[in-house]
Design an enzyme around this catalytic site. Structure first.
Site, PDB file in Angstrom:
ATOM      1  N   CYS A  98       0.817  -1.216   0.000  1.00 47.55           N
ATOM      2  CA  CYS A  98       0.000   0.000   0.000  1.00 47.55           C
ATOM      3  C   CYS A  98       0.858   1.277   0.000  1.00 47.55           C
ATOM      4  O   CYS A  98       1.636   1.503   0.925  1.00 47.55           O
ATOM      5  CB  CYS A  98      -0.915  -0.013   1.226  1.00 47.55           C
ATOM      6  N   TRP A 134      -6.750  -7.029   4.609  1.00 46.12           N
ATOM      7  CA  TRP A 134      -5.590  -7.118   5.495  1.00 46.12           C
ATOM      8  C   TRP A 134      -5.774  -8.139   6.605  1.00 46.12           C
ATOM      9  O   TRP A 134      -6.770  -8.110   7.323  1.00 46.12           O
ATOM     10  CB  TRP A 134      -5.306  -5.749   6.110  1.00 46.12           C
ATOM     11  N   ARG A 162     -15.293   0.740   5.333  1.00 42.30           N
ATOM     12  CA  ARG A 162     -14.151   0.028   4.772  1.00 42.30           C
ATOM     13  C   ARG A 162     -13.032  -0.033   5.805  1.00 42.30           C
ATOM     14  O   ARG A 162     -12.784   0.928   6.527  1.00 42.30           O
ATOM     15  CB  ARG A 162     -13.666   0.729   3.499  1.00 42.30           C
ATOM     16  N   THR A 164      -9.497   0.140   6.146  1.00 38.28           N
ATOM     17  CA  THR A 164      -8.325   0.535   5.379  1.00 38.28           C
ATOM     18  C   THR A 164      -7.107   0.727   6.262  1.00 38.28           C
ATOM     19  O   THR A 164      -7.199   0.908   7.472  1.00 38.28           O
ATOM     20  CB  THR A 164      -8.605   1.844   4.627  1.00 38.28           C
ATOM     21  N   GLU A 180      -6.342   8.191   8.034  1.00 40.67           N
ATOM     22  CA  GLU A 180      -6.075   9.050   6.882  1.00 40.67           C
ATOM     23  C   GLU A 180      -4.577   9.316   6.819  1.00 40.67           C
ATOM     24  O   GLU A 180      -4.011   9.959   7.695  1.00 40.67           O
ATOM     25  CB  GLU A 180      -6.848  10.367   7.006  1.00 40.67           C
ATOM     26  N   SER A 181      -3.923   8.816   5.780  1.00 43.33           N
ATOM     27  CA  SER A 181      -2.463   8.804   5.746  1.00 43.33           C
ATOM     28  C   SER A 181      -1.847  10.196   5.807  1.00 43.33           C
ATOM     29  O   SER A 181      -0.831  10.402   6.486  1.00 43.33           O
ATOM     30  CB  SER A 181      -1.972   8.069   4.501  1.00 43.33           C
ATOM     31  N   TYR A 226      -4.494   5.428  -9.551  1.00 41.02           N
ATOM     32  CA  TYR A 226      -5.680   4.635  -9.234  1.00 41.02           C
ATOM     33  C   TYR A 226      -6.874   5.051 -10.089  1.00 41.02           C
ATOM     34  O   TYR A 226      -7.709   4.219 -10.468  1.00 41.02           O
ATOM     35  CB  TYR A 226      -6.003   4.742  -7.743  1.00 41.02           C
TER      36      TYR A 226
END
Length: 371
Positions: A98, A134, A162, A164, A180-181, A226
């Site tokens: 990822c 995952w 989801r 994530t 949230e990255s 993406y």
């Protein structure tokens, strides 16, 4: 099923060759070939579209819409905060394939935060995961679950969205902080603890320029690949692919006169771009149909990518072979054969492991002033 199979012989006659069920041959006198081909294409496309919409939410025009994130709390350098800066209190869930996880891993490496924030490296296996993709090799060390969904439910029992990664949790309160990255990256840059020099990836005087550049990189490059790979209409794909390469051209021109994106020192914007760049030629160019030009064709980005890779600990944040295999094997709607191409490998794209030592590496960073 074997009764329906027909066989021929290889050119040298040494072994049988499977010819399918010979549908076009035996139906030739009953149905026109065009009807059969059109029916097969329509059926396959309908199945593919349903799978794509499950994998990647779509707008009406066939463009990919990245889902919103459910948790947006912040670690604050204040003792009485709900989530204060504290060594050993937080746990991060990431997965090697990822790119959103990779950017968080880069901050941990560049700021040497691994002694203070524990990490679980998950496996990508949607067949074994109860939701999402995952899972853990064994059990999660914090909540004892077998997959990431179990962690989500542990911190939010009624959670239905989801599951994530990356996912940052507070082990003490057993609460979610953020999934949230970009927010995790920013808060980890403010996670100042311990002694010694503190690398600063987002200096206050550059924050406005960093935010603007991050917006370009995220929308057209990070998420742009993406949008290409997950597009379900030609128009949506054409738009995303055009925007992607326009943005890569702009970044390449910027790097013509700069070592890093904002000068001679690495910043958060470099952290945002690097995970997409290292995956581009190995995965996105082929699987996501982004290969009109490759990163190696953008010579300034290629040089920059090798420079970032050469920084201490960066090469340990990514298993290139593992990521390439995961993309081709797990994104079934994009690669139903599950065949993994032989390359390009990390070595093919110029990434040495380990990279040569850089005696001037300390000059590549901004540092925070001592408080």
């Amino acid at each position: 099923m074997r009764a329906w199979r027909t066989y021929g012989r290889s050119n040298d006659g040494s072994e049988p060759v499977f010819k399918g069920i010979n549908l076009l041959e035996w139906s030739g006198g009953v149905l026109p070939q065009g009807w059969i081909v059109h029916g097969a294409k329509t059926t396959w496309n309908g199945i593919w579209l349903a799978l794509m919409q499950e994998l990647a939410p779509q707008k009406k025009d066939g463009s990919y819409e990245r889902p919103k994130y459910a948790f947006d709390k912040v670690i604050v350098p204040r003792a009485n905060a709900e989530f204060p800066v504290q060594s050993g209190r937080y746990h991060l869930y990431v997965g090697n394939p990822c790119p959103w996880c990779h950017r968080v891993e880069l901050v941990l490496a560049l700021r040497n935060l691994h002694p203070h924030i524990s990490v679980s490296h998950m496996l990508d296996d949607p067949e074994k995961a109860s939701r999402g993709g995952w899972i853990f090799e064994g059990r999660d060390p914090v909540f004892g679950t077998r997959d990431l969904r179990g962690v989500y439910v542990s911190v939010e029992p009624n959670y239905t969205g989801r599951c994530t990664a990356p996912f940052l949790v507070d082990k003490k309160l057993r609460k979610a902080v953020s999934n949230e990255s970009s927010e995790i990256v920013r808060m980890l840059n403010d996670f100042d603890i311990g002694e010694g020099p503190r690398v600063d990836l987002c200096p206050e005087n550059l924050r406005g320029e960093i935010d603007e550049l991050n917006g370009l990189i995220y929308e057209n490059i990070n998420n742009g690949v993406y949008k290409c790979g997950f597009a379900t209409s030609q128009e949506a794909y054409d738009r995303a692919e055009r925007n992607l390469h326009n943005a890569l051209k702009e970044v390449d021109e910027r790097l013509q006169t700069r070592k890093f994106l904002l000068g001679d020192k690495i910043t958060e914007s470099d952290v945002f771009l690097y995970p997409t760049a290292v995956r581009f030629d190995m995965v996105y160019a082929g699987l996501f149909r982004c290969g009109r030009r490759r990163i190696r064709d953008y010579t300034n980005i290629q040089r920059w990518m090798e420079d970032v890779h050469g920084l201490a600990r960066v090469h340990k944040t990514f298993d290139a072979e593992g990521a390439r295999k995961s993309y081709y094997r797990q994104m079934f709607p994009l690669n139903p054969s599950l065949i993994v191409p032989g390359g390009p490998t990390a070595k093919d794209i110029g990434l040495m492991d380990p990279p040569p030592a850089n005696p001037k590496e300390s000059l590549c960073f901004y540092y925070k002033s001592e408080l």
